[in-house]
Each structure stands twice: as structure tokens, then as C-alpha cells.
Motif scaffolding. Structure first.
Motif, PDB file in Angstrom:
ATOM      1  N   ALA A  30       0.833  -1.212   0.000  1.00  0.00           N
ATOM      2  CA  ALA A  30       0.000   0.000   0.000  1.00  0.00           C
ATOM      3  C   ALA A  30       0.865   1.258   0.000  1.00  0.00           C
ATOM      4  CB  ALA A  30      -0.925  -0.010   1.212  1.00  0.00           C
ATOM      5  N   ARG A  31       1.950   1.230   0.761  1.00  0.00           N
ATOM      6  CA  ARG A  31       2.838   2.401   0.791  1.00  0.00           C
ATOM      7  C   ARG A  31       3.464   2.644  -0.583  1.00  0.00           C
ATOM      8  NH1 ARG A  31       7.992   2.643   0.841  1.00  0.00           N
ATOM      9  NH2 ARG A  31       8.208   0.449   1.422  1.00  0.00           N
ATOM     10  N   ASN A  32       3.950   1.581  -1.199  1.00  0.00           N
ATOM     11  CA  ASN A  32       4.544   1.735  -2.529  1.00  0.00           C
ATOM     12  C   ASN A  32       3.517   2.260  -3.526  1.00  0.00           C
ATOM     13  OD1 ASN A  32       7.166   0.875  -1.933  1.00  0.00           O
ATOM     14  ND2 ASN A  32       6.594  -1.272  -2.068  1.00  0.00           N
ATOM     15  N   ALA A  33       2.278   1.781  -3.413  1.00  0.00           N
ATOM     16  CA  ALA A  33       1.224   2.251  -4.316  1.00  0.00           C
ATOM     17  C   ALA A  33       0.956   3.738  -4.096  1.00  0.00           C
ATOM     18  CB  ALA A  33      -0.050   1.443  -4.099  1.00  0.00           C
ATOM     19  N   SER A  34       0.890   4.158  -2.829  1.00  0.00           N
ATOM     20  CA  SER A  34       0.637   5.574  -2.524  1.00  0.00           C
ATOM     21  C   SER A  34       1.759   6.461  -3.047  1.00  0.00           C
ATOM     22  CB  SER A  34       0.485   5.765  -1.013  1.00  0.00           C
ATOM     23  OG  SER A  34      -0.571   4.983  -0.500  1.00  0.00           O
ATOM     24  N   GLU A  35       2.991   5.996  -2.892  1.00  0.00           N
ATOM     25  CA  GLU A  35       4.125   6.778  -3.394  1.00  0.00           C
ATOM     26  C   GLU A  35       4.093   6.871  -4.916  1.00  0.00           C
ATOM     27  OE1 GLU A  35       7.445   4.768  -1.735  1.00  0.00           O
ATOM     28  OE2 GLU A  35       7.199   5.617   0.272  1.00  0.00           O
ATOM     29  N   ASN A  88      -3.848  -5.417  19.029  1.00  0.00           N
ATOM     30  CA  ASN A  88      -3.753  -5.252  17.583  1.00  0.00           C
ATOM     31  C   ASN A  88      -3.104  -3.927  17.221  1.00  0.00           C
ATOM     32  OD1 ASN A  88      -5.220  -7.693  16.997  1.00  0.00           O
ATOM     33  ND2 ASN A  88      -7.106  -6.596  17.496  1.00  0.00           N
ATOM     34  N   ILE A  89      -2.481  -3.891  16.070  1.00  0.00           N
ATOM     35  CA  ILE A  89      -2.050  -2.643  15.444  1.00  0.00           C
ATOM     36  C   ILE A  89      -3.081  -2.312  14.376  1.00  0.00           C
ATOM     37  CG2 ILE A  89      -0.323  -1.533  13.979  1.00  0.00           C
ATOM     38  CD1 ILE A  89       1.812  -3.152  15.362  1.00  0.00           C
ATOM     39  N   THR A  90      -3.741  -1.169  14.532  1.00  0.00           N
ATOM     40  CA  THR A  90      -4.786  -0.776  13.587  1.00  0.00           C
ATOM     41  C   THR A  90      -4.172   0.038  12.456  1.00  0.00           C
ATOM     42  OG1 THR A  90      -6.475  -0.750  15.318  1.00  0.00           O
ATOM     43  CG2 THR A  90      -6.962   0.449  13.298  1.00  0.00           C
ATOM     44  N   VAL A  91      -4.383  -0.436  11.252  1.00  0.00           N
ATOM     45  CA  VAL A  91      -3.916   0.268  10.059  1.00  0.00           C
ATOM     46  C   VAL A  91      -5.128   0.910   9.386  1.00  0.00           C
ATOM     47  CG1 VAL A  91      -2.762   0.073   7.832  1.00  0.00           C
ATOM     48  CG2 VAL A  91      -2.012  -1.349   9.754  1.00  0.00           C
ATOM     49  N   ALA A 123       0.590   7.885   1.926  1.00  0.00           N
ATOM     50  CA  ALA A 123       1.909   7.252   1.970  1.00  0.00           C
ATOM     51  C   ALA A 123       2.551   7.416   3.342  1.00  0.00           C
ATOM     52  CB  ALA A 123       2.810   7.838   0.882  1.00  0.00           C
ATOM     53  N   ALA A 124       2.396   8.608   3.930  1.00  0.00           N
ATOM     54  CA  ALA A 124       2.969   8.852   5.257  1.00  0.00           C
ATOM     55  C   ALA A 124       2.314   7.962   6.312  1.00  0.00           C
ATOM     56  CB  ALA A 124       2.804  10.324   5.628  1.00  0.00           C
ATOM     57  N   GLN A 125       0.986   7.806   6.230  1.00  0.00           N
ATOM     58  CA  GLN A 125       0.278   6.945   7.177  1.00  0.00           C
ATOM     59  C   GLN A 125       0.755   5.496   7.059  1.00  0.00           C
ATOM     60  OE1 GLN A 125      -1.993   7.462   9.541  1.00  0.00           O
ATOM     61  NE2 GLN A 125      -2.497   9.613   9.260  1.00  0.00           N
ATOM     62  N   PHE A 126       0.879   5.020   5.832  1.00  0.00           N
ATOM     63  CA  PHE A 126       1.335   3.641   5.627  1.00  0.00           C
ATOM     64  C   PHE A 126       2.789   3.475   6.067  1.00  0.00           C
ATOM     65  CE2 PHE A 126      -2.043   3.411   2.158  1.00  0.00           C
ATOM     66  CZ  PHE A 126      -2.904   2.679   2.951  1.00  0.00           C
ATOM     67  N   GLN A 177       3.973   0.852   8.799  1.00  0.00           N
ATOM     68  CA  GLN A 177       4.967  -0.168   8.480  1.00  0.00           C
ATOM     69  C   GLN A 177       6.126  -0.124   9.470  1.00  0.00           C
ATOM     70  OE1 GLN A 177       6.509   0.071   4.493  1.00  0.00           O
ATOM     71  NE2 GLN A 177       7.802  -1.735   4.726  1.00  0.00           N
ATOM     72  N   GLY A 178       6.561   1.084   9.823  1.00  0.00           N
ATOM     73  CA  GLY A 178       7.630   1.200  10.797  1.00  0.00           C
ATOM     74  C   GLY A 178       7.242   0.627  12.151  1.00  0.00           C
ATOM     75  N   ARG A 179       5.997   0.862  12.551  1.00  0.00           N
ATOM     76  CA  ARG A 179       5.541   0.327  13.832  1.00  0.00           C
ATOM     77  C   ARG A 179       5.470  -1.202  13.800  1.00  0.00           C
ATOM     78  NH1 ARG A 179      -0.364   1.216  16.753  1.00  0.00           N
ATOM     79  NH2 ARG A 179       0.120   0.010  18.636  1.00  0.00           N
ATOM     80  N   ILE A 180       5.010  -1.742  12.683  1.00  0.00           N
ATOM     81  CA  ILE A 180       4.924  -3.198  12.566  1.00  0.00           C
ATOM     82  C   ILE A 180       6.319  -3.817  12.609  1.00  0.00           C
ATOM     83  CG2 ILE A 180       4.273  -5.083  11.023  1.00  0.00           C
ATOM     84  CD1 ILE A 180       1.967  -3.318  10.039  1.00  0.00           C
ATOM     85  N   GLU A 181       7.280  -3.204  11.920  1.00  0.00           N
ATOM     86  CA  GLU A 181       8.650  -3.714  11.939  1.00  0.00           C
ATOM     87  C   GLU A 181       9.211  -3.706  13.362  1.00  0.00           C
ATOM     88  OE1 GLU A 181      10.900  -1.385   9.240  1.00  0.00           O
ATOM     89  OE2 GLU A 181      10.173  -2.427   7.444  1.00  0.00           O
ATOM     90  N   THR A 182       8.968  -2.618  14.082  1.00  0.00           N
ATOM     91  CA  THR A 182       9.448  -2.532  15.464  1.00  0.00           C
ATOM     92  C   THR A 182       8.819  -3.616  16.326  1.00  0.00           C
ATOM     93  OG1 THR A 182       9.739  -0.130  15.262  1.00  0.00           O
ATOM     94  CG2 THR A 182       9.587  -1.029  17.478  1.00  0.00           C
TER      95      THR A 182
END
Length: 522
Positions: free
Chosen positions: A77-82, A158-161, A450-453, A457-462
Motif C-alpha cells: 500500500a505504501r509503494n502504491a501511494s508513493e 492489535n495494530i490498527t492500520v 503514503a505517510a500513514q502507511f 509499516q515502521g511500527r509493525i517492523e518494530t
């Protein structure tokens, strides 16, 4: 005393041998299994704790898989937004090129259409395992952790996206009014009264500058008029100069300023009529009399019919021609809330999505109006720097006055984040002007997505890294509880083997003791 019925020494030796064999069996089990607590009978309390922790480890391994899946989905989704942002930036370049009239706008429009289709293809393909985060509005929960309380209760975290809808659909208009949404659109800044409707005039507004009925101007007495930061001055060169002479002189000077969308005329009396057709800008007017209050005559009467008060200056303002509606700062739109503007009897609407603000609503409603291509109608969004209050201005430069009204309702389906993209048309001057402003809103929406995604993504990686470390820590803790100390077990095995041999020898000696009694009977 010796007895052939009871061999106490043999009994003691036998018990010792059994104890040694039991310990030897336990040590052999530790060495073969690697665990000091292999079953509940070894240590029920420790075994129970270890099993609970092992079940948590199994659960966290499943969570790691969930996080990996979620991270991949968000990355798509991030790549698509960018990518959409880059494509919208290309469209902006085409729109900027179309601002010049001496270009082939039809070919530019063809390029914009191709880029628009590519955006649609990117949004449609941005899915991972069937989940597309750039279409729709429902949030997605990714299992992030299992939290165990001191009482043993387990709850999932949960992490809400938040989905970021980059569709171009207009949504559907609301049908209900249970939330009294109409009061969120007010008629004037800070008034708090629902907008009652008005007309979009095409004639502009006027102000009248009048002079006092003085008997005459003395030599060197003067009056200045400032319009839009431009000042003209009349100075009498003879005694008893008439107001008419002063008016005509000042009128000629004002007309020579050649101010955009501002005209000056005489109404046949000692008055000058200033008319402004500026769409989104008010016009300030002021007069200053060099002699007022100083012993001479006061030649300033008023602006717009005010009373003569004998002061040295008079001021006034001609409002912008556009009608302006304000959005309440005390409320926020909810998903499905629709906001509507009716122009000339035709309604245009925008339906808010999840987490949007009144600024989003104002810009969406502006896009809806601009997309309709109403001849002579233009719009602008304004934000008060002090209060943050958002307003929508609608101007009419057509041949006739148009009725203007607003409404709001709930129960609608949200408009897409790129709503208005399909309506971009640079083949006309009005279309090119509107597109330049609206494409900025679309670019900002895709950047925000893109910023939201990226943040998610950074939070999920952490969280994934933390879960990996947590699993290692749990495994280490379980090992500390149940794993055997192999060095100690090895040493203990050798010692028990020696003890077993000695115990066997002792039992053998003890069993031979009754044989010695036979020698007494020989």
C-alpha cells in the motif's frame, strides 16, 4: 546377636542400593532428555510454569507470521501511494503547462487521461493476498501481541492500520439528518447560525464616497482617498473651490489608477461610487482631510452614507463578491456525513470519510463544484490563521444571479480520496485554473496516505523485532527452569556409578553374613 531370620545389614545395604539406583535413573534421564524437569512428576510447579510459557512462545511465533503478513500488505500500500503521488505530480506538470494559452491543450488533456488511467491501475493492483489498503474505508487490525495478566487472563493486542482510500468515486449523498449537521455550516465566521441561503450576485458591491457640504475650499486645503493601498490627493489651489471640482479631480485620479476589477464613477452629486467585482478579496477604502479638526472646513462626509463626525479620516470596506460559508470549529465530520451546496437549483455534494477534518470537507465540496464545470462559477478554500476556521468561497461571474444554498445529512458513502481526478479538464481556461488548485489537494491526499502507511509499516517492523527478542527471552527462561545442567549431571553420573558398585558390594557382603553362622555348628 546374629539372626538367620533378620539380616539388618542386608536390609540397609538394599535400601542404599535402591536409592543409588533411583538417583542414577534420574540422572540418566536428565542426560538422555536434556531436561531436569521432563514431566509433571519431576516438579509439578516448575513443569506447569514452563508449559504455560511454551504455549506463549508458540503463540508469539504465530504472531510473528501475522506481523510479517501485515508488514508486506502495508508495504504494498505504501509503494502504491508513493507511485500515485509521483503520477499526480506528473499530472500537475501537465496542468501547469496548460496554464499557457498558446499550447495544444487537447494533447495535454490526452496525457492527463493516460496518467489518470495509470493511477487507477496502480490502485486496483495494490493488494497482497487479496487485501487492498488503498481501496475502501474500513480499518484493518493486525495481531501484534498476546498480553497475559497476573491472574492468567490473556488478551490480544492489535495494530490498527487505517485504510487510505485513493479511489476517484464520488460516494453517495446522505439521507438522514439526525445529527443536525446543517448547523456545522454557518453563515458568518463565529456566528454559529446555520447558513440560511443567499444569491450569488454577478454585479459586485459598491461603496459611496461623499463630501461635506462646505461653502468652499480654502487655498492649499486637501483631501486624500486611498483605495486598495493606492492613494490619490486633491489640493485646492484657490479659495472657495467647489466640491464638484474636488470630486471631478479625485475621480480622474482614481480612474487613472487602473485597479483590477475596480471601477469609479460619479452619481451626479458630490459623490464618487466605487464598485469592486473582486471575487475573493475585499477592498479597503479610506479618506483623510488635512484640515478637519484643525480649524478649517471638514470636507469628508462619509463612506456608504455614514454621518459626518468631524474626524480627520473615514474608512470603509467593500466585501468580496463571492458568497462565503464557514464550517464549525466545534465539530468534526464523521464517516458518511454528506455536505451539499446547491447552485442555481442543482446540488453538488461531498461525503466525508474516516478521520477527515472540516478542511477536507471544504476542499471536497470545492472539488465537487469545480468538477461540474458551471460556467462563470469559481471557488476558493480559506483558513483563518488565528482560529483555524475553514470557509468555502463561491463566486459567480456568469450572466445571471444564481441561487445558493447548503445542506448536510448523514448515512452516505464516503467519497474517494482522489475524488475529482476524473473531472480534471484543462481544455478551457476555467478548467485549467480549477485543476491547478484541485490537483494540490489530490497530491496532499496521496502524500498523507503514503505517510500513514510508512508510519504503520515502521511500527509493525518494530513490533516484529520486539516479538522476536521476546521469544528468545522466553525460550531462555524456560531453559533456565527445566533444562538439565549437563556438567553437573555428568559428574553426578560418575559418582552414582561408583556408589552403585559400592552398594552392590555392601549388599553382597551383608548377604554372606548368615553363612558365618554355619561355622558354629561344625
Amino acid at each position: 546377636m546374629s539372626s538367620i531370620l533378620t539380616n539388618t545389614s542386608a536390609m540397609v545395604a538394599l535400601q542404599t542400593l535402591k536409592s543409588v539406583n533411583s538417583n542414577l535413573q534420574q540422572t540418566t534421564s536428565e542426560i538422555s532428555t536434556g531436561k531436569s524437569v521432563a514431566s509433571a512428576k519431576d516438579n509439578s510447579a516448575v513443569w506447569a510454569i514452563s508449559k504455560v510459557m511454551e504455549s506463549d512462545v508458540k503463540g508469539f511465533k504465530g504472531i510473528q507470521e501475522s506481523l510479517s503478513l501485515g508488514e508486506s500488505t502495508v508495504a504494498v500500500a505504501r509503494n502504491a501511494s508513493e507511485t500515485v503521488t509521483d503520477l499526480l505530480t506528473d499530472i500537475k506538470g501537465k496542468i501547469v503547462a496548460a496554464q499557457e494559452e498558446n499550447v495544444d491543450r487537447d494533447k495535454i488533456q490526452t496525457d492527463i487521461a493516460a496518467l489518470r488511467e495509470q493511477i487507477g491501475a496502480v490502485v486496483g493492483a495494490a493488494q497482497f493476498n487479496g487485501l487492498n489498503l488503498v481501496k475502501g474505508t474500513e480499518d484493518v487490525n493486525i495481531l501484534a501481541s498476546l498480553d497475559r495478566s497476573g491472574s492468567g487472563n490473556v488478551s490480544a493486542t492489535n495494530i490498527t492500520v487505517n485504510r487510505q482510500d485513493l479511489g476517484t468515486g464520488s460516494g453517495t449523498n446522505g439521507v438522514g439528518t439526525g445529527n443536525d449537521l446543517s448547523s456545522q455550516i454557518v453563515g458568518d465566521s463565529g456566528g454559529g447560525v446555520a447558513f440560511a441561503g443567499s444569491n450569488l450576485t454577478n454585479t459586485g458591491a459598491s461603496a459611496t464616497i461623499s463630501f461635506a457640504g462646505a461653502t468652499g475650499w480654502d487655498d492649499t486645503e486637501s483631501t486624500s482617498i486611498t483605495v486598495g493601498n493606492q492613494t490619490v490627493t486633491f489640493t485646492s489651489t484657490a479659495d472657495d473651490t467647489s466640491n464638484t471640482i474636488a470630486r471631478d479631480d479625485l475621480l480622474g485620479r482614481l480612474q487613472a489608477l487602473d485597479l483590477d476589477d475596480v471601477s469609479f464613477a460619479s452619481n451626479g452629486t458630490d459623490e464618487i461610487v466605487v464598485t469592486s467585482t473582486r471575487a475573493f478579496e475585499s477592498l479597503d477604502i479610506s479618506m483623510a482631510d488635512s484640515t478637519a479638526g484643525g480649524g478649517g472646513n471638514s470636507f469628508i462626509s462619509a463612506i456608504n452614507g455614514g454621518a459626518v463626525v468631524g474626524t480627520a479620516t473615514e474608512t470603509g470596506t467593500i466585501d468580496q463578491r463571492a458568497e462565503e460559508v464557514f464550517f464549525s470549529t466545534g465539530a468534526a465530520p464523521r464517516e458518511g456525513n454528506s455536505y451539499q451546496a446547491s447552485i442555481g437549483g442543482t446540488a453538488y455534494f461531498y461525503t466525508a470519510g474516516s478521520g477527515e477534518t472540516m478542511e477536507d470537507v471544504a476542499r471536497g465540496l470545492k472539488t465537487a463544484i469545480d468538477s461540474a464545470g458551471i460556467e462563470g462559477v469559481s471557488t476558493q478554500v480559506a483558513i483563518d490563521d488565528t482560529t483555524g476556521e475553514v470557509s468555502l468561497k463561491v463566486d459567480n461571474d456568469s450572466a445571471a444571479t444564481l441561487a445558493f444554498a447548503t445542506a448536510a445529512a448523514d448515512g452516505g458513502e464516503a467519497s474517494g480520496g482522489l475524488f475529482g481526478l476524473d473531472a480534471i479538464d484543462v481544455t478551457t481556461n476555467d478548467g485549467a485554473d480549477a485543476a491547478l488548485d484541485n490537483v494540490e489537494t489530490l497530491i496532499q491526499n496521496s502524500i498523507d496516505a503514503a505517510a500513514q502507511f510508512g508510519s504503520a509499516q515502521g511500527r509493525i517492523e518494530t513490533q516484529s523485532d520486539f516479538i522476536g527478542s521476546l521469544v528468545d527471552s522466553l525460550k531462555s527462561g524456560i531453559g533456565t527452569l527445566v533444562d538439565a545442567d549437563m556438567e553437573a549431571a555428568s559428574a553426578r553420573l560418575q559418582a552414582l556409578q561408583v556408589q552403585q558398585q559400592l552398594a552392590t558390594q555392601s549388599l553382597s557382603i551383608a548377604n554372606q553374613a548368615p553363612q558365618n553362622i554355619l561355622s558354629l555348628f561344625r
